[in-house]
Design a protein around this motif. Structure first.
Motif, mmCIF file in Angstrom:
data_model
loop_
_atom_site.group_PDB
_atom_site.id
_atom_site.type_symbol
_atom_site.label_atom_id
_atom_site.label_comp_id
_atom_site.label_asym_id
_atom_site.label_seq_id
_atom_site.Cartn_x
_atom_site.Cartn_y
_atom_site.Cartn_z
ATOM 1 N N PHE A 175 46.091 104.954 62.934
ATOM 2 C CA PHE A 175 46.148 105.381 64.332
ATOM 3 C C PHE A 175 45.638 106.815 64.482
ATOM 4 C CE2 PHE A 175 48.267 107.412 67.924
ATOM 5 C CZ PHE A 175 47.832 106.596 68.955
ATOM 6 N N VAL A 176 46.054 107.701 63.592
ATOM 7 C CA VAL A 176 45.626 109.103 63.657
ATOM 8 C C VAL A 176 44.112 109.205 63.469
ATOM 9 C CG1 VAL A 176 45.766 111.341 62.467
ATOM 10 C CG2 VAL A 176 47.856 110.055 62.968
ATOM 11 N N LEU A 177 43.588 108.507 62.465
ATOM 12 C CA LEU A 177 42.142 108.564 62.214
ATOM 13 C C LEU A 177 41.353 108.043 63.408
ATOM 14 C CD1 LEU A 177 41.801 107.375 58.505
ATOM 15 C CD2 LEU A 177 41.780 109.702 59.399
ATOM 16 N N THR A 178 41.784 106.920 63.957
ATOM 17 C CA THR A 178 41.073 106.358 65.105
ATOM 18 C C THR A 178 41.122 107.320 66.290
ATOM 19 O OG1 THR A 178 41.544 104.115 64.359
ATOM 20 C CG2 THR A 178 40.946 104.375 66.676
ATOM 21 N N SER A 179 42.245 107.938 66.508
ATOM 22 C CA SER A 179 42.384 108.891 67.610
ATOM 23 C C SER A 179 41.458 110.091 67.426
ATOM 24 C CB SER A 179 43.834 109.373 67.724
ATOM 25 O OG SER A 179 44.697 108.297 67.964
ATOM 26 N N ALA A 239 27.980 103.994 60.032
ATOM 27 C CA ALA A 239 28.340 103.613 58.659
ATOM 28 C C ALA A 239 29.845 103.405 58.513
ATOM 29 C CB ALA A 239 27.850 104.677 57.674
ATOM 30 N N ILE A 240 30.631 104.310 59.057
ATOM 31 C CA ILE A 240 32.087 104.193 58.949
ATOM 32 C C ILE A 240 32.599 103.009 59.760
ATOM 33 C CG2 ILE A 240 34.294 105.337 59.432
ATOM 34 C CD1 ILE A 240 32.766 106.383 56.948
ATOM 35 N N LEU A 241 32.036 102.803 60.945
ATOM 36 C CA LEU A 241 32.439 101.648 61.748
ATOM 37 C C LEU A 241 32.135 100.347 61.002
ATOM 38 C CD1 LEU A 241 33.523 100.446 64.389
ATOM 39 C CD2 LEU A 241 31.159 100.451 65.204
ATOM 40 N N ALA A 242 30.959 100.248 60.407
ATOM 41 C CA ALA A 242 30.601 99.039 59.655
ATOM 42 C C ALA A 242 31.547 98.837 58.473
ATOM 43 C CB ALA A 242 29.157 99.122 59.182
ATOM 44 N N PHE A 243 31.903 99.919 57.818
ATOM 45 C CA PHE A 243 32.842 99.838 56.698
ATOM 46 C C PHE A 243 34.213 99.349 57.181
ATOM 47 C CE2 PHE A 243 36.229 101.942 54.256
ATOM 48 C CZ PHE A 243 36.020 101.359 53.016
ATOM 49 N N MET A 244 34.697 99.927 58.268
ATOM 50 C CA MET A 244 36.011 99.546 58.787
ATOM 51 C C MET A 244 36.006 98.086 59.253
ATOM 52 S SD MET A 244 37.779 102.139 58.139
ATOM 53 C CE MET A 244 39.265 101.451 58.785
ATOM 54 N N ALA A 245 34.961 97.688 59.951
ATOM 55 C CA ALA A 245 34.866 96.294 60.390
ATOM 56 C C ALA A 245 34.745 95.363 59.188
ATOM 57 C CB ALA A 245 33.682 96.118 61.333
ATOM 58 N N GLY A 246 34.033 95.797 58.168
ATOM 59 C CA GLY A 246 33.897 94.991 56.951
ATOM 60 C C GLY A 246 35.224 94.771 56.251
ATOM 61 N N ASN A 247 36.130 95.733 56.397
ATOM 62 C CA ASN A 247 37.462 95.574 55.805
ATOM 63 C C ASN A 247 38.262 94.462 56.477
ATOM 64 O OD1 ASN A 247 37.346 97.496 53.767
ATOM 65 N ND2 ASN A 247 37.901 99.144 55.156
ATOM 66 N N LEU A 248 37.874 94.107 57.682
ATOM 67 C CA LEU A 248 38.548 93.010 58.375
ATOM 68 C C LEU A 248 38.115 91.657 57.835
ATOM 69 C CD1 LEU A 248 38.228 94.188 62.094
ATOM 70 C CD2 LEU A 248 40.233 94.381 60.611
ATOM 71 N N TRP A 249 36.980 91.638 57.183
ATOM 72 C CA TRP A 249 36.409 90.381 56.692
ATOM 73 C C TRP A 249 37.235 89.881 55.515
ATOM 74 C CZ3 TRP A 249 32.863 87.380 58.826
ATOM 75 C CH2 TRP A 249 32.346 86.345 58.056
ATOM 76 N N HIS A 305 44.006 105.265 49.769
ATOM 77 C CA HIS A 305 43.429 104.924 51.057
ATOM 78 C C HIS A 305 43.706 106.023 52.080
ATOM 79 C CE1 HIS A 305 43.691 100.971 49.136
ATOM 80 N NE2 HIS A 305 42.672 100.630 49.912
ATOM 81 N N ILE A 306 44.904 106.544 52.045
ATOM 82 C CA ILE A 306 45.278 107.591 52.993
ATOM 83 C C ILE A 306 44.486 108.863 52.722
ATOM 84 C CG2 ILE A 306 47.198 109.078 53.728
ATOM 85 C CD1 ILE A 306 49.025 106.587 53.289
ATOM 86 N N GLN A 307 44.409 109.277 51.468
ATOM 87 C CA GLN A 307 43.649 110.477 51.122
ATOM 88 C C GLN A 307 42.173 110.314 51.468
ATOM 89 O OE1 GLN A 307 44.609 110.793 46.961
ATOM 90 N NE2 GLN A 307 46.421 112.036 47.340
ATOM 91 N N LEU A 308 41.590 109.185 51.106
ATOM 92 C CA LEU A 308 40.177 108.949 51.403
ATOM 93 C C LEU A 308 39.941 108.840 52.907
ATOM 94 C CD1 LEU A 308 39.275 106.446 48.556
ATOM 95 C CD2 LEU A 308 38.625 108.859 48.743
ATOM 96 N N GLY A 309 40.886 108.272 53.610
ATOM 97 C CA GLY A 309 40.759 108.190 55.062
ATOM 98 C C GLY A 309 40.659 109.561 55.698
ATOM 99 N N TYR A 310 41.561 110.448 55.309
ATOM 100 C CA TYR A 310 41.516 111.797 55.881
ATOM 101 C C TYR A 310 40.285 112.563 55.421
ATOM 102 C CZ TYR A 310 46.076 111.232 58.018
ATOM 103 O OH TYR A 310 47.113 110.807 58.814
#
Length: 139
Positions: free
Chosen positions: A118-122, A44-54, A7-12
């Protein structure tokens, strides 16, 4: 930690298109294709991130609403000036992080994952600010 390393590698790695879209106009001049790609990638990334909350069946009604509230307005962003749409997207990334941090699962996440979020969002937020600036002042 091992279950979060991917997750960390893919996030960056997911930051590269954002950074590329900020760097492209600085190196080669601004163009509308770059701005459109940045906007669509951000959606697309926002939808993916919000979808992870589901978490169907595992959450309260209010938490289910939080999972979709930032993406419901997305189709209407096309009616707004691009700067406003990018501003909504920039703020929405923070909302998703705030909603994620408020979830009970957040405490079980590894500290490195929490830091990465936090870093990614920033960085994504700053990329949106730069892109808004470049769309207002293209030269």
């Amino acid at each position: 930690m091992e279950k979060f390393i991917n997750h960390i590698q893919l996030g960056y790695l997911g930051l590269l298109p954002f950074l590329g879209c900020v760097g492209w106009p600085l190196m080669f001049g601004s163009n509308s294709v770059n701005l459109e790609f940045f906007t669509f990638y951000s959606i697309a990334i926002l939808a993916f991130m919000a979808g992870n909350l589901w978490r169907a069946g595992e959450q309260s009604y209010s938490n289910a609403i939080k999972a979709v509230i930032v993406v419901i307005p997305v189709p209407f962003l096309s009616f707004l000036p691009v700067e406003w749409a990018l501003a909504w997207l920039a703020v929405s990334f923070w909302l998703v992080l705030i909603f994620e941090k408020a979830s009970p699962q957040w405490q079980s996440y590894h500290k490195d994952y929490q830091k990465m979020r936090f870093v990614l969002t920033s960085v994504v937020f700053v990329c949106h600010i730069f892109t808004i600036g470049m769309s207002i002042y293209p030269n």
